[in-house]
Scaffold this motif. Structure first.
Motif, PDB file in Angstrom:
ATOM      1  N   HIS A  46       0.754  -1.295   0.236  1.00  0.00           N
ATOM      2  CA  HIS A  46       0.340   0.445   0.009  1.00  0.00           C
ATOM      3  C   HIS A  46       1.022   1.339  -0.352  1.00  0.00           C
ATOM      4  O   HIS A  46       0.764   2.362  -0.724  1.00  0.00           O
ATOM      5  N   SER A  47       2.136   0.943   0.802  1.00  0.00           N
ATOM      6  CA  SER A  47       2.763   2.072   0.671  1.00  0.00           C
ATOM      7  C   SER A  47       3.229   2.813  -0.763  1.00  0.00           C
ATOM      8  O   SER A  47       3.877   4.255  -0.975  1.00  0.00           O
ATOM      9  N   LYS A  48       4.182   1.353  -1.563  1.00  0.00           N
ATOM     10  CA  LYS A  48       4.592   1.899  -2.195  1.00  0.00           C
ATOM     11  C   LYS A  48       3.887   2.551  -3.379  1.00  0.00           C
ATOM     12  O   LYS A  48       3.892   3.122  -4.027  1.00  0.00           O
ATOM     13  N   ALA A  49       2.170   1.807  -3.255  1.00  0.00           N
ATOM     14  CA  ALA A  49       1.026   1.968  -4.384  1.00  0.00           C
ATOM     15  C   ALA A  49       1.172   4.227  -3.912  1.00  0.00           C
ATOM     16  O   ALA A  49       0.325   4.396  -5.271  1.00  0.00           O
ATOM     17  N   GLN A  50       1.211   4.123  -2.732  1.00  0.00           N
ATOM     18  CA  GLN A  50       0.707   5.471  -2.833  1.00  0.00           C
ATOM     19  C   GLN A  50       2.185   6.396  -3.420  1.00  0.00           C
ATOM     20  O   GLN A  50       1.653   7.156  -3.613  1.00  0.00           O
ATOM     21  N   SER A  51       3.838   5.927  -3.473  1.00  0.00           N
ATOM     22  CA  SER A  51       4.623   6.581  -3.736  1.00  0.00           C
ATOM     23  C   SER A  51       4.204   6.594  -5.059  1.00  0.00           C
ATOM     24  O   SER A  51       4.648   7.672  -5.382  1.00  0.00           O
ATOM     25  N   VAL A  52       4.008   5.587  -5.849  1.00  0.00           N
ATOM     26  CA  VAL A  52       3.877   5.221  -6.642  1.00  0.00           C
ATOM     27  C   VAL A  52       3.058   6.507  -7.440  1.00  0.00           C
ATOM     28  O   VAL A  52       2.966   7.419  -8.275  1.00  0.00           O
ATOM     29  N   MET A  53       1.964   6.876  -7.392  1.00  0.00           N
ATOM     30  CA  MET A  53       1.035   7.513  -7.369  1.00  0.00           C
ATOM     31  C   MET A  53       1.248   9.187  -7.054  1.00  0.00           C
ATOM     32  O   MET A  53       1.005   9.999  -8.167  1.00  0.00           O
ATOM     33  N   ALA A  54       2.506   9.672  -5.990  1.00  0.00           N
ATOM     34  CA  ALA A  54       3.163  10.718  -6.214  1.00  0.00           C
ATOM     35  C   ALA A  54       3.146  10.756  -7.443  1.00  0.00           C
ATOM     36  O   ALA A  54       3.978  11.979  -8.343  1.00  0.00           O
ATOM     37  N   GLN A  55       4.225   9.798  -7.401  1.00  0.00           N
ATOM     38  CA  GLN A  55       5.059  10.000  -8.802  1.00  0.00           C
ATOM     39  C   GLN A  55       4.598  10.081 -10.679  1.00  0.00           C
ATOM     40  O   GLN A  55       5.115  11.414 -10.960  1.00  0.00           O
ATOM     41  N   TRP A  56       3.930   9.840 -10.019  1.00  0.00           N
ATOM     42  CA  TRP A  56       2.568   9.954 -11.580  1.00  0.00           C
ATOM     43  C   TRP A  56       1.751  10.780 -11.424  1.00  0.00           C
ATOM     44  O   TRP A  56       1.782  11.942 -12.145  1.00  0.00           O
ATOM     45  N   MET A  57       1.359  11.683 -10.478  1.00  0.00           N
ATOM     46  CA  MET A  57       0.441  12.590 -10.198  1.00  0.00           C
ATOM     47  C   MET A  57       1.162  14.087 -10.424  1.00  0.00           C
ATOM     48  O   MET A  57       0.867  14.585 -10.988  1.00  0.00           O
TER      49      MET A  57
END
Ligand SMILES: CCCCC/C=C/C(=O)SCCNC(=O)CCNC(=O)[C@H](O)C(C)(C)COP(=O)(O)OP(=O)(O)OC[C@H]1O[C@@H](n2cnc3c(N)ncnc32)[C@H](O)[C@@H]1OP(=O)(O)O
Length: 289
Positions: free
Chosen positions: A220-231
């Protein structure tokens, strides 16, 4: 047009569904089978599949999922969605076999239209979709993950992912196949599809079915950090690029949508196919006993 019309039908079907609450500043809305934690300020929502026991993609689940997704799509504040399972261990068991077994042609047609709709809506979504695969994900479950822009899988060798349709005596339709080919390449797809292979995380990573494998407690934390990169990428350029990459494949289904439904209905109605499904369902039962 056809896509919008089908979406409206689903929206009407579910207009009575849903409850809302506010938790830690994030809005949570849930129907029975999908839980959405929506952080409007951050522009991110987490959609948790919650259809026990194994998150199979039943008609009711598909209807509720599409309504939740549409709510997010219609709110311009949301730019990203993380898809995951509320039940770690199983991301999704794929299409609901009971929707394809022992029913009538009208039911098969209705079900297949909803499956197509799920794929079209996810595949063409303007939002950033990150998939946090926290469990096994065969067939339709894998397809859902394949529609996402980035896939992170939990590093647990018990979990597998892939398109195993041929092991059930059924055939992945052309748009499942196209989505898979575009992800892993022709030769890998041909091999894996004929054998109906399911891959543990390390192999799925090697083949490109998933983009990252991380310890289970970090999915879950990885998904959040990947999302931040994409955003961090401007929406307009990312969306136009996504559309450029995906439109032709989606259009191919849209233009053959009715024929694809008819193909599915006549294929799944065959005695031999019903027999294969029966045998597979029996195997699932025996595995338990
Ligand atoms: C032209 C046609 C093309 C159609 C394309 C088809 C795409 C698909 O997605 S077909 C579905 C493919 N899915 C599978 O092969 C997965 C089958 N399930 C499993 O392997 C396992 O259930 C599991 C690994 C996902 C989870 O294992 P476990 O936690 O041990 O749970 P159980 O096996 O005991 O299952 C509990 C319960 O759920 C029923 N069930 C499992 N999968 C499905 C399913 N896909 N649809 C409907 N029901 C499913 C299973 O039979 C058990 O039921 P009960 O015995 O009544 O408790």
């Amino acid at each position: 047009m056809a896509l919008a019309a089908a979406g409206r039908v689903l929206l009407q079907a579910g207009s009575r569904l849903g409850r809302r609450e506010v938790v830690d500043g994030a809005r949570r809305f849930a129907n029975k089978r999908v839980e959405v934690e929506a952080d409007e300020a951050a522009g991110i929502a987490v959609m948790k599949l919650k259809n026990p026991p194994v998150n199979s993609l039943s008609l009711e689940f598909l209807t509720e999922f599409l309504i939740s997704l549409e709510k997010l799509e219609n709110n311009k504040n949301f730019r990203g969605v993380i898809l995951t399972s509320e039940r770690p261990g199983v991301f999704s068991a794929g299409l609901d076999l009971m929707e394809m077994y022992g029913r009538n042609p009208a039911h098969y047609a209705e079900y297949w239209r909803a499956v197509q709709e799920l794929w079209l809506r996810l595949y063409l979504s303007n939002m950033i979709l990150v998939c946090a695969i926290n469990g096994t994900s065969p067939a339709g479950g894998c397809l859902m993950a394949l529609t996402c822009d980035h896939r992170i899988m939990a590093d647990n060798p018990k979990y597998t992912i892939g398109l195993n349709e041929s092991q059930l005596g059924i055939v992945a339709p052309f748009w499942f196949k196209d989505n898979f080919v575009n992800t892993v390449g022709y030769r890998t797809a041909e091999h894996a599809l004929q054998l109906g292979l399911l891959f543990p995380p390390a192999e799925a990573l090697k083949l490109g079915i998933v983009d990252e494998v991380v310890p289970e407690d970090q999915v879950h934390s990885k998904a959040q950090s990947v999302m931040a990169q994409w955003m961090a990428i401007p929406d307009h350029s990312r969306q136009l690029t996504k559309n450029m990459m995906r439109k032709a494949m989606a259009d191919n289904l849209i233009k053959q949508r009715e024929a694809d439904i008819q193909n599915f209905v006549s294929f799944i109605s065959r005695d031999s196919i019903q027999k294969s499904l029966h045998t597979y369902l029996e195997k699932l039962k025996q595995k338990k006993g």
